[in-house]
Design a protein around this motif. Structure first.
Motif, PDB file in Angstrom:
ATOM      1  N   ALA A   1      87.211  -4.575 -53.148  1.00 48.63           N
ATOM      2  CA  ALA A   1      86.104  -3.830 -52.524  1.00 48.63           C
ATOM      3  C   ALA A   1      86.252  -2.332 -52.729  1.00 48.63           C
ATOM      4  CB  ALA A   1      86.040  -4.147 -51.033  1.00 48.63           C
ATOM      5  N   GLY A   2      87.489  -1.840 -52.738  1.00 49.45           N
ATOM      6  CA  GLY A   2      87.704  -0.409 -52.834  1.00 49.45           C
ATOM      7  C   GLY A   2      87.952   0.112 -54.229  1.00 49.45           C
ATOM      8  N   LEU A   3      88.054  -0.774 -55.210  1.00 54.20           N
ATOM      9  CA  LEU A   3      88.380  -0.348 -56.567  1.00 54.20           C
ATOM     10  C   LEU A   3      87.181   0.348 -57.215  1.00 54.20           C
ATOM     11  CD1 LEU A   3      90.718  -0.450 -58.596  1.00 54.20           C
ATOM     12  CD2 LEU A   3      89.807  -2.625 -59.434  1.00 54.20           C
ATOM     13  N   ASP A   4      87.403   1.533 -57.714  1.00 59.27           N
ATOM     14  CA  ASP A   4      86.351   2.325 -58.367  1.00 59.27           C
ATOM     15  C   ASP A   4      86.171   1.798 -59.795  1.00 59.27           C
ATOM     16  OD1 ASP A   4      84.853   4.277 -59.729  1.00 59.27           O
ATOM     17  OD2 ASP A   4      85.624   5.887 -58.481  1.00 59.27           O
TER      18      ASP A   4
ATOM     19  N   THR B   1     100.984  -7.401 -54.713  1.00 61.17           N
ATOM     20  CA  THR B   1      99.831  -8.289 -54.859  1.00 61.17           C
ATOM     21  C   THR B   1      98.608  -7.520 -55.366  1.00 61.17           C
ATOM     22  OG1 THR B   1     100.620  -9.731 -53.089  1.00 61.17           O
ATOM     23  CG2 THR B   1      98.276  -9.846 -53.618  1.00 61.17           C
ATOM     24  N   SER B   2      98.321  -6.388 -54.739  1.00 59.79           N
ATOM     25  CA  SER B   2      97.141  -5.621 -55.140  1.00 59.79           C
ATOM     26  C   SER B   2      97.338  -4.956 -56.494  1.00 59.79           C
ATOM     27  CB  SER B   2      96.812  -4.566 -54.074  1.00 59.79           C
ATOM     28  OG  SER B   2      97.934  -3.757 -53.796  1.00 59.79           O
ATOM     29  N   GLN B   3      98.566  -4.521 -56.787  1.00 60.11           N
ATOM     30  CA  GLN B   3      98.844  -3.916 -58.090  1.00 60.11           C
ATOM     31  C   GLN B   3      98.637  -4.936 -59.214  1.00 60.11           C
ATOM     32  OE1 GLN B   3     102.840  -2.589 -57.484  1.00 60.11           O
ATOM     33  NE2 GLN B   3     102.247  -0.688 -56.475  1.00 60.11           N
ATOM     34  N   LEU B   4      99.048  -6.168 -58.988  1.00 60.12           N
ATOM     35  CA  LEU B   4      98.874  -7.199 -60.023  1.00 60.12           C
ATOM     36  C   LEU B   4      97.394  -7.481 -60.274  1.00 60.12           C
ATOM     37  CD1 LEU B   4     101.768  -9.660 -59.111  1.00 60.12           C
ATOM     38  CD2 LEU B   4     101.553  -8.331 -61.214  1.00 60.12           C
ATOM     39  N   LEU B   5      96.568  -7.401 -59.230  1.00 64.66           N
ATOM     40  CA  LEU B   5      95.131  -7.580 -59.433  1.00 64.66           C
ATOM     41  C   LEU B   5      94.585  -6.483 -60.338  1.00 64.66           C
ATOM     42  CD1 LEU B   5      92.357  -8.813 -58.903  1.00 64.66           C
ATOM     43  CD2 LEU B   5      92.237  -7.438 -56.803  1.00 64.66           C
ATOM     44  N   VAL B   6      94.965  -5.232 -60.084  1.00 64.17           N
ATOM     45  CA  VAL B   6      94.495  -4.119 -60.904  1.00 64.17           C
ATOM     46  C   VAL B   6      94.980  -4.265 -62.335  1.00 64.17           C
ATOM     47  CG1 VAL B   6      94.596  -1.624 -61.234  1.00 64.17           C
ATOM     48  CG2 VAL B   6      94.323  -2.558 -58.932  1.00 64.17           C
ATOM     49  N   VAL B   7      96.244  -4.664 -62.501  1.00 66.21           N
ATOM     50  CA  VAL B   7      96.812  -4.877 -63.834  1.00 66.21           C
ATOM     51  C   VAL B   7      96.025  -5.946 -64.588  1.00 66.21           C
ATOM     52  CG1 VAL B   7      98.798  -5.946 -64.976  1.00 66.21           C
ATOM     53  CG2 VAL B   7      99.136  -4.019 -63.418  1.00 66.21           C
ATOM     54  N   ASP B   8      95.698  -7.033 -63.904  1.00 69.28           N
ATOM     55  CA  ASP B   8      94.933  -8.099 -64.563  1.00 69.28           C
ATOM     56  C   ASP B   8      93.536  -7.616 -64.948  1.00 69.28           C
ATOM     57  OD1 ASP B   8      97.027  -9.857 -64.406  1.00 69.28           O
ATOM     58  OD2 ASP B   8      96.237 -11.000 -62.707  1.00 69.28           O
TER      59      ASP B   8
END
Length: 310
Positions: A136-139, A268-275
């Motif tokens: 939700a917060g990812l630009d 957990t959140s870093q891996l989502l951004v990486v993916d």
């Protein structure tokens, strides 16, 4: 002052759009630890009771939280809204979403005597919440710009220490398998000596939940000064790492507790951004990425098949 720093201070780009209502709670969880105590009271109040706070004037919310009108306005702006009116609109939207029949949240922290079934339930909920908050917060404008830079990069350096170094290695491995030259550095000395070799056309990525890890900021600064495009993956977009980042990708975290340190939820959140970065680059470079990925699968296939009997 470097040219890139001048560009930052002289840029006439428009300010980013306010966060959507769904991103408000995520912004509060992400930014509250870096706020003053009075601003935290405002942020916690709007996250806990969006419907009630949406009905209050700026004066009313200040009285409710024992703060001033100025503090309420500063909190609204820190959360990404031009003013209190915009925050009230977001609160009303969030309240409407919460009244749509979603399941109640799991709010208790993991206790030392919890049955393993409860541990699974609580961890699963926290992981889901962390991923939803990060999404939700990812630009996506910043994400797209980072993907563009990576897709055309001559070389990619990734910096992280501790749990963040594991995320960095995951990203480097993924990029290598689609044909990019990528290296993850967890040793701060090697990170800096490699950063010195970067230049325009290269990309440097710093992964730091706190946004203030010196061993990660230093190589990013060196890469920035040498003209590389720089990206920060961080839970503190207002932290020191941001001054050397061309693009900032903000992550969220679950509630920290004795048995669930920040390193777990931030990973957990870093891996989502990486993916997201990896998929975006693979899409942009599909004509070369697909054959490279197929070749890597083929090269490793014999290691995953049963050995033939002699």
């Amino acid at each position: 002052m470097t040219n890139k720093v001048k560009e930052i201070f002289t840029s006439g780009s428009a300010p980013p759009a306010p966060p959507a209502p769904a991103a408000l709670a995520a912004k509060v969880r992400t930014l509250a630890p870096s706020m003053t105590r009075s601003m935290q009271r405002v942020a916690e109040a709007v996250a806990a009771d969006p419907a009630g706070c949406a009905a209050l004037t700026v004066t009313g919310l200040g009285e409710l939280t024992g703060t001033s009108e100025a503090t309420v306005v500063r909190t609204a702006r820190l959360l990404g809204y031009p003013g209190y009116r915009d925050l009230r609109l977001a609160l009303a939207g969030l309240a409407a979403q919460q009244q749509s029949g979603r399941a109640p949240a799991v709010t208790a922290d993991i206790a030392v005597d919890d049955p393993i079934a409860d541990v699974v339930t609580k961890l699963a909920y926290d992981e889901q919440q962390t991923l939803a908050d990060t999404a939700a917060g990812l630009d996506t404008v910043q994400l797209g710009a980072a993907v563009t830079a990576l897709a055309g990069a001559r070389r990619v350096d990734i910096y992280g220490v501790g749990a963040s170094s594991l995320v960095g290695m995951d990203l480097a491995q993924k990029l290598l398998r689609i044909g990019l030259i990528a290296h993850a550095h967890s040793d701060p000395h090697l990170a800096v000596t490699n950063a010195v070799q970067l230049r325009s056309g290269d990309v440097a990525i710093a992964i730091t939940h706190s946004g203030s890890t010196g061993d990660v900021i230093e190589p990013l600064r060196v890469a920035f000064d040498h003209g590389a495009t720089t990206v920060a993956i961080t839970g503190r977009p207002d932290g020191p790492v941001s001054q050397y980042a061309d693009h900032i990708l903000t992550t969220s975290t679950a509630r920290e507790s004795e048995l669930r340190p920040a390193a777990m939820s931030s990973r957990t959140s870093q891996l989502l951004v990486v993916d997201c970065l990896f998929i975006g680059v693979a899409q942009r470079t599909y004509e070369t990425a697909a054959p490279a990925l197929a070749a890597s699968y083929e090269a490793l296939a014999h290691r995953h098949s049963p050995r033939s009997s002699r």
